[in-house]
Design a protein around this motif. Structure first.
Motif, PDB file in Angstrom:
ATOM      1  N   SER A 127      42.050  37.290  44.655  1.00 23.10           N
ATOM      2  CA  SER A 127      43.344  37.090  44.017  1.00 23.10           C
ATOM      3  C   SER A 127      44.436  37.034  45.078  1.00 23.10           C
ATOM      4  CB  SER A 127      43.616  38.236  43.037  1.00 23.10           C
ATOM      5  OG  SER A 127      42.576  38.278  42.072  1.00 23.10           O
ATOM      6  N   PRO A 128      45.482  36.206  44.923  1.00 22.43           N
ATOM      7  CA  PRO A 128      45.702  35.357  43.762  1.00 22.43           C
ATOM      8  C   PRO A 128      44.993  34.004  43.853  1.00 22.43           C
ATOM      9  CG  PRO A 128      47.641  35.290  45.225  1.00 22.43           C
ATOM     10  CD  PRO A 128      46.652  36.244  45.840  1.00 22.43           C
ATOM     11  N   GLY A 179      47.428  45.437  41.960  1.00 22.88           N
ATOM     12  CA  GLY A 179      48.696  45.143  41.296  1.00 22.88           C
ATOM     13  C   GLY A 179      49.893  45.399  42.206  1.00 22.88           C
ATOM     14  N   GLY A 180      50.727  44.400  42.342  1.00 24.47           N
ATOM     15  CA  GLY A 180      51.910  44.509  43.196  1.00 24.47           C
ATOM     16  C   GLY A 180      51.692  43.893  44.568  1.00 24.47           C
ATOM     17  N   ALA A 181      50.432  43.868  45.040  1.00 22.84           N
ATOM     18  CA  ALA A 181      50.132  43.270  46.349  1.00 22.84           C
ATOM     19  C   ALA A 181      49.643  41.833  46.174  1.00 22.84           C
ATOM     20  CB  ALA A 181      49.090  44.099  47.089  1.00 22.84           C
ATOM     21  N   ASN A 182      48.647  41.646  45.304  1.00 24.52           N
ATOM     22  CA  ASN A 182      48.173  40.282  45.089  1.00 24.52           C
ATOM     23  C   ASN A 182      48.442  39.781  43.666  1.00 24.52           C
ATOM     24  OD1 ASN A 182      46.105  41.425  43.593  1.00 24.52           O
ATOM     25  ND2 ASN A 182      44.512  41.087  45.120  1.00 24.52           N
ATOM     26  N   THR A 183      49.339  40.490  42.974  1.00 25.29           N
ATOM     27  CA  THR A 183      49.873  40.014  41.691  1.00 25.29           C
ATOM     28  C   THR A 183      51.362  40.323  41.686  1.00 25.29           C
ATOM     29  OG1 THR A 183      49.840  42.085  40.434  1.00 25.29           O
ATOM     30  CG2 THR A 183      47.765  40.840  40.525  1.00 25.29           C
TER      31      THR A 183
END
Lengths: 514, 514
Positions: free
Chosen positions: B232-233, B262-266
């Motif tokens: 991801s992403p 979550g927050g790093a690659n989203t």
């Protein structure tokens, strides 16, 4: 993309906000997550009908001459100490219980509500032992109690300072309720609980509330909560009922709490245990309205299941979760605010067992939609001790659960999707303006849990949860600022205590170590 | 009331049943508890529409020439490594994914299903370290892996032996997948997972499955699960895609797992993170149907949120719970079985943090209705180690959660209510025939949690959760009986391994300690 200068300045502001100690109380939790309702309408009515049958045909024992007389006058059938209730009579009585209660704190910014989707977290109470700042289990003092009231004051998710979080064993038992009440009032400006150890003691608590809030104010507003435990199966005793009446007469709410040891004082069946508990709660809730029609009251219970191998009460079991979901459905059916117990556990240590049991209970509580969420911080060893370390960890976990109960935040959904287009496949979001603007609120970050690599954790001293939590307790006590109390009110409270301590014979303390 | 003689004899029988070791696998969990669905229909469609927009307009990178060619032939727009998808095309492709999968174990009594309300628990995998029988963290060996496969075999709530629960570091990396697969097959007769470390390795696993089950049987039945992580992403790489194809071609299911930090690659937004993850999962799920139409596949994900203070992944946060609930809704909307991760945590120790994180995750998993519940035992330190102590505690907690998910048992409700009449106010139920007949099934009793008094606990050695759990591990290993494997099949598997180990160059082990 924002400019580097602007982004740096924004970052500095955010850093400053982060480093300033933040102890502001979270407002009343307004739940948005759908609740877990394992009963369909027919099953709910089966429980209701079974409870009404128990009330009509088995009856409930009120071991208290005043209550028996009250019930007789109210038109119930009384035989000896046993009262038999007509279902229609019960329904008529409970209909006058308010569906919501606003608690007025001495700091009006800290008023909170229960009922509907409004919930509050309240620390544990009643522990005869403390696990202290050195994680040593010993008899607690009034100073220990003050520490817990300060921690309650400084924990954002705690909405109350409760009352005797630990028993102050350095004080004679007959005067203790006065010192406990004063400690709750003095060290915190949040709402609190009132001792129900006897009718007389309850009167003292309410007199002190009248000093703090004014007698007229008290008459019109809920400012304190009492708890009255039932003796399941199907018995209420004089101590509890006299305290209940004291609260009701002053228009203050009481938790009407059957005390369930599933399998020992209930049948070994989840729905039948709930049917019995529901009958017990309804009988006490109805009685509050006999004492004073329209007085606020809370559907209570204490739930554990019993190990048939050892007779010990257990916490965090699946049946307790199911019973919480069911009781929530029943209380909503009757449209009465309800209480549950949180973060329970039976471990003697603040170890993995303690964590599993507490978190399992907390999750069930959130999905049940309970309003008055008691025992939310510090409980360990089946309530035999309150742990300072566990208190702050539980309080942080309640703050996490608060976020969960708030549900999904959609307000920046469009902006966040635009970030997906900005970043595209294979990129990362760490420097994106949306991330910088939202990460603090988007994802909860527990401060007391260590998620670093083992190398960094080792370099920082290989601290376990207890070590980190006790460091946090010390830090909070360093930062504690006592909330302002009108000196005249303070003096009046102290005068009241002096007078009553002169009047009440000083019975020996339970324990001779003090 | 029953006679004393009869009651004694019944009690003796029950005691004998209790003392006989019980390691029978629980059947597939058929959930009855209502699920937590925080999105209404409009919100669900917002996520779906956002994901389809991402697939159409942002596209997904497939870093793999074969996949790019496959997509081009299937009619998708391919530009460089990026594939753009028409929403209708995606919907058409995923429509052929079966909504339920039955896993065939080598012992047919241990077949299980996923999809609908059917769920299974699968142990953790992939740990580069073990916390062993002395609670010491060290590099694992093939013998350690065998211990975990034995524990999986003996844990009633574990429905699979998984694969590389720990990495057997005493074996060269290029041969490891063969030994891991053999260990899963040999020490347990439950279903298992297959290595996806490369397309070639996946082929070896599937060849070994063909030996164990027969090539024709394999073609028609799911017997093994692979996992393919996304980058991801919005990126899938060649290693994962080639393994995915190997499984798909043999009609075996793969978990299509975007890997969310979550927050790093989203984006730093729960619903936008889910929209991205959903797009990623759909692109891989659709690809399985390009490779082989009708092949079973599982909607996967790995979820953590990232501490913006340290960059470390976190577990048990409220946002992870919310994302689980949402992903459950999306997967049910598409009618595809889905996977989640269970009992995660970041603690370096098996301490209170570990307990809170694991139990919080487990509760969310149960309320989300996940089907393939991976990482259900042993996970600690963000997956860096598998703990033998935690493995058995997690497995017991999964058995507790299994009870919760089964919901309320009404079958003996009438009899249990009759007991309320028998006992009446002020009595106790401990000797009542209904209690004696039902207590064992009515209330779950965790064996690894201590709920005795502190006096009894001290007298028994003041053991903490780790001590008790490791005693249980030793006891289980003493009682372990290897399930029978046809000697001809066993020999064929060993021959296959010998041949492949001769063919595959022995690349150096990652670590020189062995």
């Amino acid at each position: 993309m924002t400019t580097r200068r602007r982004s740096r300045s924004a970052r500095a502001t955010r850093r400053a906000q982060r480093t300033r100690p933040r102890h502001d109380m979270l407002p009343t939790l307004v739940g948005k997550l759908p609740l877990c309702e394992p009963m369909d309408a027919e099953q709910l009515h089966r429980i209701d009908a079974a409870s009404m049958d128990i009330l009509q045909e088995v009856g409930v024992v009120f071991r208290d001459p005043v209550a028996l007389q009250d019930w007789q006058q109210a038109g119930a059938r009384v035989e000896g100490e046993r009262v038999y209730f007509d279902a229609a009579h019960i329904r008529e009585l409970i209909a006058s219980i308010p569906s919501e209660i606003t608690y007025h704190a001495r700091n009006p910014d800290k008023n909170v509500s229960v009922g509907g989707r409004n919930s509050i977290f309240v620390p544990m109470t009643g522990a005869p032992y403390v696990c202290d700042l050195e994680n040593k289990r010993r008899l607690p003092t009034l100073d220990d109690l003050a520490i817990f009231h300060k921690l309650a004051q400084m924990s954002p998710a705690m909405h109350s300072s409760a009352h005797h979080i630990v028993e102050p064993m350095d004080h004679v038992i007959s005067h203790r309720h006065l010192r406990i009440t004063y400690s709750s009032m003095k060290h915190s400006d949040k709402t609190f609980m009132g001792m129900t150890t006897s009718g007389k003691n309850a009167e003292d608590v309410l007199d002190m509330c009248a000093i703090l809030f004014g007698a007229d104010f008290l008459e019109q507003h809920a400012v304190v909560t009492g708890n009255c435990n039932g003796n399941s199966p199907l018995v209420w005793d004089e101590t509890m009922l006299s305290a209940m009446r004291a609260f009701n007469r002053r228009n203050q709410p009481v938790l009407c709490s059957p005390f369930v040891l599933g399998g020992a004082n209930t049948p070994s069946s989840v729905p039948a245990a709930v049917a019995q508990l529901n009958a017990e709660a309804l009988s006490a809730l109805a009685y509050t309205q006999v004492v004073r029609k329209g007085c606020p009251a809370i559907y209570g219970h204490y739930l554990s299941t019993v190990s048939m191998q050892s007779g010990a009460p257990m916490a965090g079991t699946p049946e307790i979760s199911l019973m919480n979901f069911m009781i929530g459905q029943m209380a909503r059916h009757y449209n009465i605010p309800w209480r549950t117990s949180n973060t329970l556990g039976g471990s003697k240590l603040f170890d993995a067992q303690s964590g599993y049991e507490s978190a399992t209970t907390l999750a069930a509580v959130i999905h049940s939609g309970a309003h008055y969420i008691w025992h939310s911080a510090g409980w360990n060893e089946a309530g035999m001790h309150c742990s300072m370390a566990k208190f702050v960890v539980d309080a942080e976990q309640c703050a996490a659960a608060y976020r969960l109960a708030e549900g999904i935040k959609w307000d920046d959904f469009g902006d966040a999707l635009a970030a997906v287009r900005d970043i595209g496949p294979g990129g990362h979001y760490l420097g994106h303006p949306h991330t910088l603007a939202h990460f603090e609120n988007a994802f909860f970050m527990p401060k007391l849990f260590d998620n670093n690599s083992i190398e960094q954790w080792s370099a920082e001293g290989s601290l376990d949860t207890v070590d980190r939590a006790l460091n946090q307790v010390r830090k909070l006590l360093d930062e504690y600022v006592e909330p302002t109390l009108d000196p005249a009110v303070d003096e009046a409270l102290r005068d009241y205590i002096d007078r009553r301590e002169a009047e009440i014979p000083a019975m020996e303390a339970l324990n001779q170590e003090y």
